[in-house]
Design a protein around this motif. Structure first.
Motif, PDB file in Angstrom:
ATOM      1  N   ASP A 102       0.814  -1.220   0.000  1.00 44.53           N
ATOM      2  CA  ASP A 102       0.000   0.000   0.000  1.00 44.53           C
ATOM      3  C   ASP A 102       0.846   1.267   0.000  1.00 44.53           C
ATOM      4  O   ASP A 102       0.340   2.348  -0.289  1.00 44.53           O
ATOM      5  N   LEU A 103       2.142   1.157   0.321  1.00 45.30           N
ATOM      6  CA  LEU A 103       3.021   2.320   0.302  1.00 45.30           C
ATOM      7  C   LEU A 103       3.900   2.347  -0.940  1.00 45.30           C
ATOM      8  O   LEU A 103       4.380   3.409  -1.330  1.00 45.30           O
ATOM      9  N   ARG A 104       4.138   1.200  -1.542  1.00 47.43           N
ATOM     10  CA  ARG A 104       5.070   1.132  -2.667  1.00 47.43           C
ATOM     11  C   ARG A 104       4.360   0.963  -4.009  1.00 47.43           C
ATOM     12  O   ARG A 104       4.909   1.256  -5.062  1.00 47.43           O
ATOM     13  N   GLY A 105       3.129   0.457  -3.981  1.00 49.92           N
ATOM     14  CA  GLY A 105       2.414   0.169  -5.222  1.00 49.92           C
ATOM     15  C   GLY A 105       2.669  -1.251  -5.672  1.00 49.92           C
ATOM     16  O   GLY A 105       3.715  -1.837  -5.381  1.00 49.92           O
TER      17      GLY A 105
ATOM     18  N   ALA B 292      10.410  -7.450   8.760  1.00 47.15           N
ATOM     19  CA  ALA B 292       9.418  -6.441   9.166  1.00 47.15           C
ATOM     20  C   ALA B 292       9.119  -5.510   7.993  1.00 47.15           C
ATOM     21  O   ALA B 292      10.032  -5.005   7.351  1.00 47.15           O
ATOM     22  N   THR B 293       7.845  -5.313   7.704  1.00 46.99           N
ATOM     23  CA  THR B 293       7.426  -4.478   6.579  1.00 46.99           C
ATOM     24  C   THR B 293       6.490  -3.387   7.078  1.00 46.99           C
ATOM     25  O   THR B 293       5.541  -3.662   7.813  1.00 46.99           O
ATOM     26  N   LEU B 294       6.749  -2.152   6.676  1.00 44.56           N
ATOM     27  CA  LEU B 294       5.909  -1.025   7.082  1.00 44.56           C
ATOM     28  C   LEU B 294       4.774  -0.848   6.083  1.00 44.56           C
ATOM     29  O   LEU B 294       4.993  -0.724   4.883  1.00 44.56           O
ATOM     30  N   SER B 295       3.545  -0.843   6.592  1.00 43.35           N
ATOM     31  CA  SER B 295       2.363  -0.631   5.760  1.00 43.35           C
ATOM     32  C   SER B 295       1.542   0.501   6.373  1.00 43.35           C
ATOM     33  O   SER B 295       1.901   1.068   7.403  1.00 43.35           O
ATOM     34  N   MET B 296       0.416   0.835   5.747  1.00 41.45           N
ATOM     35  CA  MET B 296      -0.448   1.890   6.292  1.00 41.45           C
ATOM     36  C   MET B 296      -0.935   1.556   7.704  1.00 41.45           C
ATOM     37  O   MET B 296      -0.899   2.414   8.596  1.00 41.45           O
ATOM     38  N   PRO B 297      -1.400   0.336   7.979  1.00 41.60           N
ATOM     39  CA  PRO B 297      -1.740   0.000   9.370  1.00 41.60           C
ATOM     40  C   PRO B 297      -0.537   0.111  10.300  1.00 41.60           C
ATOM     41  O   PRO B 297      -0.701   0.429  11.485  1.00 41.60           O
ATOM     42  N   GLY B 298       0.666  -0.140   9.775  1.00 44.78           N
ATOM     43  CA  GLY B 298       1.882   0.023  10.574  1.00 44.78           C
ATOM     44  C   GLY B 298       2.091   1.471  10.959  1.00 44.78           C
ATOM     45  O   GLY B 298       2.477   1.780  12.101  1.00 44.78           O
ATOM     46  N   ILE B 299       1.842   2.371   9.997  1.00 50.09           N
ATOM     47  CA  ILE B 299       1.937   3.805  10.300  1.00 50.09           C
ATOM     48  C   ILE B 299       0.886   4.186  11.354  1.00 50.09           C
ATOM     49  O   ILE B 299       1.144   4.975  12.261  1.00 50.09           O
TER      50      ILE B 299
ATOM     51  N   MET C 240      -0.465   6.371  -5.833  1.00 43.51           N
ATOM     52  CA  MET C 240      -1.291   6.167  -4.647  1.00 43.51           C
ATOM     53  C   MET C 240      -0.426   5.754  -3.460  1.00 43.51           C
ATOM     54  O   MET C 240      -0.656   6.181  -2.322  1.00 43.51           O
ATOM     55  N   GLY C 241       0.597   4.931  -3.717  1.00 47.40           N
ATOM     56  CA  GLY C 241       1.521   4.523  -2.658  1.00 47.40           C
ATOM     57  C   GLY C 241       2.249   5.721  -2.076  1.00 47.40           C
ATOM     58  O   GLY C 241       2.370   5.854  -0.853  1.00 47.40           O
ATOM     59  N   GLN C 242       2.717   6.633  -2.950  1.00 45.24           N
ATOM     60  CA  GLN C 242       3.405   7.835  -2.490  1.00 45.24           C
ATOM     61  C   GLN C 242       2.455   8.736  -1.710  1.00 45.24           C
ATOM     62  O   GLN C 242       2.829   9.346  -0.703  1.00 45.24           O
ATOM     63  N   GLU C 243       1.199   8.794  -2.153  1.00 46.33           N
ATOM     64  CA  GLU C 243       0.194   9.590  -1.449  1.00 46.33           C
ATOM     65  C   GLU C 243      -0.059   9.031  -0.055  1.00 46.33           C
ATOM     66  O   GLU C 243      -0.207   9.785   0.917  1.00 46.33           O
ATOM     67  N   ASN C 244      -0.095   7.688   0.057  1.00 47.85           N
ATOM     68  CA  ASN C 244      -0.271   7.056   1.366  1.00 47.85           C
ATOM     69  C   ASN C 244       0.890   7.385   2.299  1.00 47.85           C
ATOM     70  O   ASN C 244       0.688   7.619   3.500  1.00 47.85           O
TER      71      ASN C 244
ATOM     72  N   ILE D  79       4.826  -4.297  -9.319  1.00 40.38           N
ATOM     73  CA  ILE D  79       4.239  -4.907 -10.517  1.00 40.38           C
ATOM     74  C   ILE D  79       2.910  -4.216 -10.827  1.00 40.38           C
ATOM     75  O   ILE D  79       2.047  -4.098  -9.958  1.00 40.38           O
ATOM     76  N   GLN D  80       2.746  -3.753 -12.069  1.00 37.86           N
ATOM     77  CA  GLN D  80       1.493  -3.124 -12.482  1.00 37.86           C
ATOM     78  C   GLN D  80       0.784  -3.926 -13.574  1.00 37.86           C
ATOM     79  O   GLN D  80      -0.380  -3.693 -13.863  1.00 37.86           O
ATOM     80  N   ASP D  81       1.503  -4.889 -14.184  1.00 37.35           N
ATOM     81  CA  ASP D  81       0.916  -5.715 -15.241  1.00 37.35           C
ATOM     82  C   ASP D  81       0.205  -6.903 -14.595  1.00 37.35           C
ATOM     83  O   ASP D  81       0.768  -7.981 -14.430  1.00 37.35           O
ATOM     84  N   THR D  82      -1.056  -6.704 -14.200  1.00 37.19           N
ATOM     85  CA  THR D  82      -1.792  -7.752 -13.500  1.00 37.19           C
ATOM     86  C   THR D  82      -2.103  -8.935 -14.419  1.00 37.19           C
ATOM     87  O   THR D  82      -2.222 -10.065 -13.945  1.00 37.19           O
ATOM     88  N   VAL D  83      -2.241  -8.694 -15.714  1.00 40.29           N
ATOM     89  CA  VAL D  83      -2.548  -9.772 -16.657  1.00 40.29           C
ATOM     90  C   VAL D  83      -1.412 -10.795 -16.680  1.00 40.29           C
ATOM     91  O   VAL D  83      -1.632 -12.005 -16.583  1.00 40.29           O
ATOM     92  N   LEU D  84      -0.164 -10.299 -16.780  1.00 44.57           N
ATOM     93  CA  LEU D  84       0.993 -11.191 -16.777  1.00 44.57           C
ATOM     94  C   LEU D  84       1.095 -11.931 -15.447  1.00 44.57           C
ATOM     95  O   LEU D  84       1.312 -13.149 -15.421  1.00 44.57           O
ATOM     96  N   ALA D  85       0.910 -11.199 -14.353  1.00 40.69           N
ATOM     97  CA  ALA D  85       1.030 -11.820 -13.034  1.00 40.69           C
ATOM     98  C   ALA D  85      -0.013 -12.921 -12.848  1.00 40.69           C
ATOM     99  O   ALA D  85       0.297 -14.012 -12.363  1.00 40.69           O
TER     100      ALA D  85
END
Length: 607
Positions: A115-118, A492-499, A437-441, A251-257
């Motif tokens: 949610d922070l990186r995209g 350990a990974t920082l996410s929006m709930p972590g913030i 959106m990640g940068q905005e978060n 990753i932004q190419d959801t079709v490939l993923a």
């Protein structure tokens, strides 16, 4: 001690201010190895196309190229992909811009969540019905082998629609011998019997093991497939009894993923029933029945092939595969097996020299229908890729030909190299987070943290004056220690709930100082001396502070133990914040109080 701890926290928090560089990561496969020559080739591509780069480093059999901006990153990726070819994996990445001297000390920035990186988030569910059906088929083969080894006679062995195994016998004597044999096998249980038949169920313990293995092995295979995508810092973890969470930052190419992760392609190697093949026209016309233990499969052109149902080898034994065009320009996939698969193939080819073997391509596809539990109904699709005569004995290395085109060979090679899923999976939840959106978060999270800190500082300064300054300094030190601990902890990974956990900690951290300061004021109003009031304030408030923080810490531990994903992120920052806040608000403020008021007579406190 206080100075050493805060300096260490500041040291490990420092990398987070340097940010990240846009980067390209290049990795290869067994058929396309990364080496210094590859590095020189990539460097020449960048220089020839006037693409400026900060650095290009070859280590751990991969190349990492740092560039100045996103436009240069995209342009470089496109050029490198075209020049190196499809056998190399060229992935967009973000590389920490931490100075070398910090890296040498083991200081790295915090890992940011999706949610922070995209990137993309998938929640996948393992199809347990297919997994248990496969277990039943495997159990039938095991029973056949046991009966053959023990020279027990039987008429037929089949499964019904409830995945129960039904065995028919010619007489009661053979049935009784079979029951005695089955009762001696731990994985099976005889549930009913008639004069010449018995019904067997797979034991509940074996069923649970099969379900657990299906999820566990699929999780491992999905990790391998993610590695094939070249994603930096992915998350692939089990959730509950039959679900798997996959998060792919960047990753932004959801079709490939989706195509790579959700694909259920595998191969089965089967022997051709050459004895009954001359009767194939009569079987297709309905004049003859399909021989027992055989089935009809079709090639891409519709040509029927009569195969034995018994599988010689499955794709589970494939350790590596690569695709290429042979000397005649036809696509083929070279396959390497593990030691167990190599032995099976060696034994089979030794015993069946000059006989025909078929390669069967198996895939599960969504029919678009739903069952009574509202789950997607998958359809098993099979086709014969090729039929070849075994001209020589081989074991762990061979080629599969007869594939339609080079793109199909490429996809098949990638999937086989990553591993075949034990059971099909369905994507039941999909979420995409864009980089902006990640940068905005991140911006919103930092703003909320700054506002929380400012309000707490103003409140403490207004209410407690100099002791409010002590509490405010402790609050800043607490934030530094949280960031340093998050950067230092592996995994350990920082996410929006972590913030959110950090912001909550900022508000809660001053609770201890409020209790201490109010206790000091109470002691002063009771006529205690200044030094005695300070001592009693810290000593008297300690039990209340400890109890309150301990209960919150227990809650954080429970959240981490039973929660998943973002819940764990919140629990980690909350737990770290509680521990560090107790240290800074008690030890830190006491040290500052001693520094200002210790060792001398004081008539009045600024509180």
């Amino acid at each position: 001690m206080l100075v050493v701890v805060i300096c260490l926290g500041l040291l490990y928090a420092l990398p987070n201010i340097y940010g990240e560089d846009p980067a390209i990561q290049i990795s290869g496969s067994n058929s396309a190895e990364i080496n210094v020559t590859t590095q020189d080739k990539v460097k020449k591509i960048l220089i020839d196309n006037d693409i400026k780069f900060k650095s290009i480093v070859y280590e751990n059999k991969s190349i990492l190229i740092r560039v100045s901006d996103n436009d240069a990153q995209l342009k470089a990726k496109e050029l490198i992909s075209e020049t190196l070819g499809e056998e190399y994996i060229v992935a967009l990445n973000l590389a920490p811009a931490t100075p070398t001297w910090l890296t040498m000390l083991g200081a790295e920035p915090m890992k940011l969540g999706l949610d922070l990186r995209g990137g993309v988030h998938f929640l996948m569910e393992v199809d347990m019905t297919t997994a248990l059906s496969k277990l039943t088929e495997q159990s039938i083969e095991n029973i056949k082998s046991e009966f053959t080894a023990s020279k027990l006679n039987y008429k037929t062995i089949n499964k019904d629609r409830h995945d129960q195994i039904i065995i028919q016998f010619d007489n009661t004597e053979d049935r009784n011998k079979a029951i005695t044999k089955i009762n001696g096998i731990q994985d099976f249980k005889v549930v009913s019997q008639s004069d010449n038949a018995i019904v067997i169920n797979v034991s509940e313990q074996r069923l649970q093991q099969a379900k657990n293995d299906a999820v566990q092995q699929n999780t491992t295979i999905l990790r391998n497939r993610v590695n094939q995508l070249g994603v930096a810092e992915p998350i692939v973890q089990r959730q509950g009894a039959d679900r798997i969470v996959v998060e792919l930052p960047g990753i932004q190419d959801t079709v490939l993923a989706k195509r790579i992760l959700g694909a259920t392609a595998t191969l089965e190697f089967r022997q051709v029933n050459e004895e009954s093949t001359p009767n194939l026209p009569a079987i297709l016309n309905g004049d003859m029945r399909v021989p027992y233990g055989s089935e009809i499969q079709y090639m891409e052109n519709g040509h029927p092939v009569l195969l034995y149902k018994r599988i010689v080898l499955t794709g589970d034994h494939i350790t590596d595969s690569s695709y290429r065009a042979n000397q005649y320009g036809q696509p083929e996939v070279a396959i390497t097996l593990d030691s167990s698969g190599g032995k099976k193939m060696l034994n089979f080819t030794q015993k069946n020299l000059h006989k025909a073997m078929a390669t069967l391509f198996v895939e599960y596809k969504d029919t678009g229908k739903r069952d009574e539990n509202d789950k997607p109904v998958l359809e098993k699709q099979e086709r014969v890729i090729n039929v070849a005569t075994i001209d020589g004995i081989f074991s762990d290395r061979f080629q599969v030909r007869g594939i339609g085109n080079i793109d199909e060979a490429k996809n098949l090679s990638l999937l086989l190299r990553a591993g075949a899923l034990i059971a099909p999976i369905q994507i039941i939840e999909e979420r995409t987070v864009g980089p902006s959106m990640g940068q905005e978060n991140i911006t919103q999270g930092l703003e909320s943290c700054a506002w929380g800190l400012a309000i707490s500082v103003i409140f403490m300064l207004v209410m407690y004056r100099l002791f409010g300054v002590f509490a405010s300094l402790a609050l800043v030190a607490n934030l530094i220690l949280i960031v340093g601990a998050m950067s230092l902890l592996p995994g350990a990974t920082l996410s929006m709930p972590g913030i959110a956990g950090i912001v909550l900690t900022v508000g809660m951290a001053v609770d201890a100082n409020v209790l201490i300061n109010e206790r000091i004021k109470e002691e002063l109003s009771n006529g205690r001396s200044v030094q005695h009031a300070i001592n009693e304030g810290y000593a008297g408030a300690w039990s209340s502070i400890f109890d309150a923080n301990l209960t919150t810490l227990i809650t954080a531990v429970i959240l981490y133990a039973v929660g998943t994903g973002s819940i764990k992120g919140f629990a980690i920052t909350l737990g770290i914040g509680i521990v560090t806040s107790m240290f800074t608000s008690i030890v830190g403020t006491r040290a500052l109080a001693n520094l200002i008021y210790g060792g001398r007579r004081v008539n009045k406190l600024s509180i």
